[in-house]
Design a protein around this motif. Sequence first.
Motif, short mmCIF file in Angstrom:
data_model
loop_
_atom_site.label_atom_id
_atom_site.label_comp_id
_atom_site.label_asym_id
_atom_site.label_seq_id
_atom_site.Cartn_x
_atom_site.Cartn_y
_atom_site.Cartn_z
N VAL A 44 17.05 -7.10 0.00
CA VAL A 44 17.42 -5.92 -0.32
C VAL A 44 17.73 -5.97 -1.62
CG1 VAL A 44 19.55 -3.99 -0.65
CG2 VAL A 44 18.48 -5.18 1.33
N MET A 45 17.64 -5.37 -2.46
CA MET A 45 17.16 -5.49 -4.39
C MET A 45 18.57 -4.71 -4.97
SD MET A 45 13.85 -4.57 -6.61
CE MET A 45 13.41 -6.02 -7.03
N GLN A 46 18.53 -5.44 -5.68
CA GLN A 46 19.48 -4.36 -6.91
C GLN A 46 19.41 -4.12 -7.92
OE1 GLN A 46 23.26 -4.55 -5.34
NE2 GLN A 46 22.14 -5.76 -3.52
N VAL A 60 0.15 -4.95 -6.00
CA VAL A 60 1.74 -5.85 -5.72
C VAL A 60 2.52 -5.90 -7.15
CG1 VAL A 60 2.57 -7.99 -4.42
CG2 VAL A 60 0.16 -6.86 -3.82
N ALA A 61 3.68 -5.20 -6.92
CA ALA A 61 4.70 -5.70 -7.39
C ALA A 61 3.99 -4.59 -8.85
CB ALA A 61 4.80 -7.23 -8.37
N ASP A 62 3.90 -3.51 -8.00
CA ASP A 62 3.86 -3.05 -9.57
C ASP A 62 5.09 -2.31 -10.05
OD1 ASP A 62 0.82 -1.85 -10.48
OD2 ASP A 62 1.13 -0.49 -9.21
N ILE A 82 2.81 -1.49 -3.69
CA ILE A 82 3.70 -1.86 -3.38
C ILE A 82 5.00 -2.86 -4.15
CG2 ILE A 82 2.96 -2.04 -0.72
CD1 ILE A 82 2.77 -5.14 -1.44
N ASP A 83 5.82 -2.74 -3.72
CA ASP A 83 7.12 -3.60 -4.61
C ASP A 83 8.77 -3.00 -3.61
OD1 ASP A 83 9.33 -2.99 -7.12
OD2 ASP A 83 7.67 -3.43 -8.43
N PRO A 84 9.22 -3.74 -4.34
CA PRO A 84 10.79 -3.90 -3.19
C PRO A 84 11.56 -2.38 -3.92
CG PRO A 84 10.60 -5.50 -4.72
CD PRO A 84 9.96 -5.36 -4.72
N GLY A 137 6.63 -0.70 -17.12
CA GLY A 137 5.77 -0.82 -16.74
C GLY A 137 4.68 0.00 -17.32
N ARG A 138 3.49 -0.96 -16.56
CA ARG A 138 2.09 -0.52 -17.50
C ARG A 138 0.96 0.90 -17.21
NH1 ARG A 138 4.37 -5.26 -17.18
NH2 ARG A 138 4.88 -5.94 -18.98
N SER A 139 0.29 0.45 -17.87
CA SER A 139 -0.56 1.46 -17.94
C SER A 139 -1.70 1.81 -17.10
CB SER A 139 -0.54 2.33 -19.63
OG SER A 139 -1.59 1.51 -20.25
N GLU A 190 7.14 -6.99 0.01
CA GLU A 190 7.54 -7.73 -1.10
C GLU A 190 7.08 -8.49 -1.12
OE1 GLU A 190 11.70 -9.15 -1.62
OE2 GLU A 190 12.23 -7.65 0.10
N LEU A 191 6.45 -9.61 -1.67
CA LEU A 191 5.64 -11.05 -1.98
C LEU A 191 7.19 -12.02 -1.18
CD1 LEU A 191 3.37 -11.49 -4.53
CD2 LEU A 191 2.86 -10.83 -2.18
N PRO A 192 6.85 -13.29 -0.24
CA PRO A 192 5.12 -13.19 0.14
C PRO A 192 4.96 -12.63 0.98
CG PRO A 192 7.23 -15.04 0.69
CD PRO A 192 8.39 -13.67 0.53
N CYS A 199 -2.42 -8.66 -9.01
CA CYS A 199 -0.50 -8.32 -9.06
C CYS A 199 -0.63 -8.49 -10.98
CB CYS A 199 -0.48 -9.22 -8.49
SG CYS A 199 1.43 -10.13 -9.30
N SER A 200 0.28 -7.71 -11.39
CA SER A 200 0.61 -8.22 -13.11
C SER A 200 1.87 -7.88 -13.20
CB SER A 200 0.02 -6.60 -13.28
OG SER A 200 0.70 -6.41 -14.70
N HIS A 201 2.47 -9.29 -14.17
CA HIS A 201 3.33 -9.50 -14.76
C HIS A 201 4.90 -9.73 -13.29
CE1 HIS A 201 1.15 -7.84 -18.59
NE2 HIS A 201 1.93 -8.56 -18.80
N GLU A 212 -4.07 -0.07 -19.59
CA GLU A 212 -3.54 -1.80 -19.63
C GLU A 212 -3.66 -2.52 -18.74
OE1 GLU A 212 0.51 -0.81 -21.12
OE2 GLU A 212 0.38 -2.82 -22.24
N TYR A 213 -3.90 -2.07 -17.54
CA TYR A 213 -4.79 -2.72 -16.28
C TYR A 213 -5.47 -2.89 -16.16
CZ TYR A 213 -0.09 -2.68 -13.46
OH TYR A 213 1.00 -3.03 -12.25
N VAL A 214 -6.43 -1.59 -16.80
CA VAL A 214 -8.19 -2.03 -17.39
C VAL A 214 -8.43 -3.00 -17.53
CG1 VAL A 214 -10.22 -1.41 -17.77
CG2 VAL A 214 -8.96 -0.20 -16.42
#
Length: 235
Positions: free
Chosen positions: A2-4, A36-38, A57-59, A12-14, A129-131, A145-147, A17-19
């Motif tokens: 569980v994420m706190q 992933v981890a967006d 996806i992201d926690p 977050g990036r735009s 969430e990974l893994p 998977c960015s940052h 930026e992702y392109v």
Amino acid sequence: MVMQLEGVVPFGRSFDEYVKIFDLTARDLSKTILSVADGPASFNAEGTKLGYRIKSIDPLYSFTAEQIRNRFYEVVDNIIEQVERTPDDWLWAYHSSPRGLRENRERAISLFCDDYENGKEQGRYAIGELPGLKYRDCEYELGLCSHFLFLYSDHFDEAFHLDSILEMLRVCQEVRIFPLLTLMLQPSPHLRTIVEYLEKTGYTCEIRRVSYELQRGGNEMLKITKIASYTATLC
Ligand SMILES: C[S@@+](CC[C@H](N)C(=O)[O-])C[C@H]1O[C@@H](n2cnc3c(N)ncnc32)[C@H](O)[C@@H]1O
């Protein structure tokens, strides 16, 4: 796990930026994409409007848009002050200045929050969430998977990185990861071993220089593809 929210910096990036970060062509963008981890990136919001098929996806997605936005405004001043205190660590060709960086992050989180509830209903944002990913073998054509991976090498060990990347490769035909530096602007200590392992086990790795650099030296992206005749999981 569980994420706190107290431990999260929801920057977050735009889409643009992702392109640049992933060197995405029109052909890449036409693929089914698992990002992933967006976090609060606006890649999905902006990309969906342009007609692309993106799942994020992201926690973090266990929280509401309001909670994520509030957390952003709790931390943004402090983060921008840290950036201003370390001028040698950053390049400003893209964002122009720390103020420009802040404006771009505000714009991204605003686009993300406006799209989030709708996107959740449509299944474009999912908790994950990974893994471990809950998707079928080869369900997506391109995984991004960015940052997260490599950047947090001081928090997540080599085994976590390898398991995560192999899991992304199980679900996606091709995987791209950016940046390859840690938060301390050092090359990730896990990168070489992981590339060597992947190349021995049926994958092609390319470290590609891209046109985006905010962290000084952070302008390389890892692109991993499967060698069709070699890999057990063929897509
Ligand atoms: C620095 S943000 C990057 C957000 C976005 N990818 C971008 O580049 O704008 C890192 C993200 O990793 C997410 N994260 C943390 N642990 C994770 C895990 N085990 N698996 C996937 N994502 C995770 C965080 O919730 C956060 O949203």
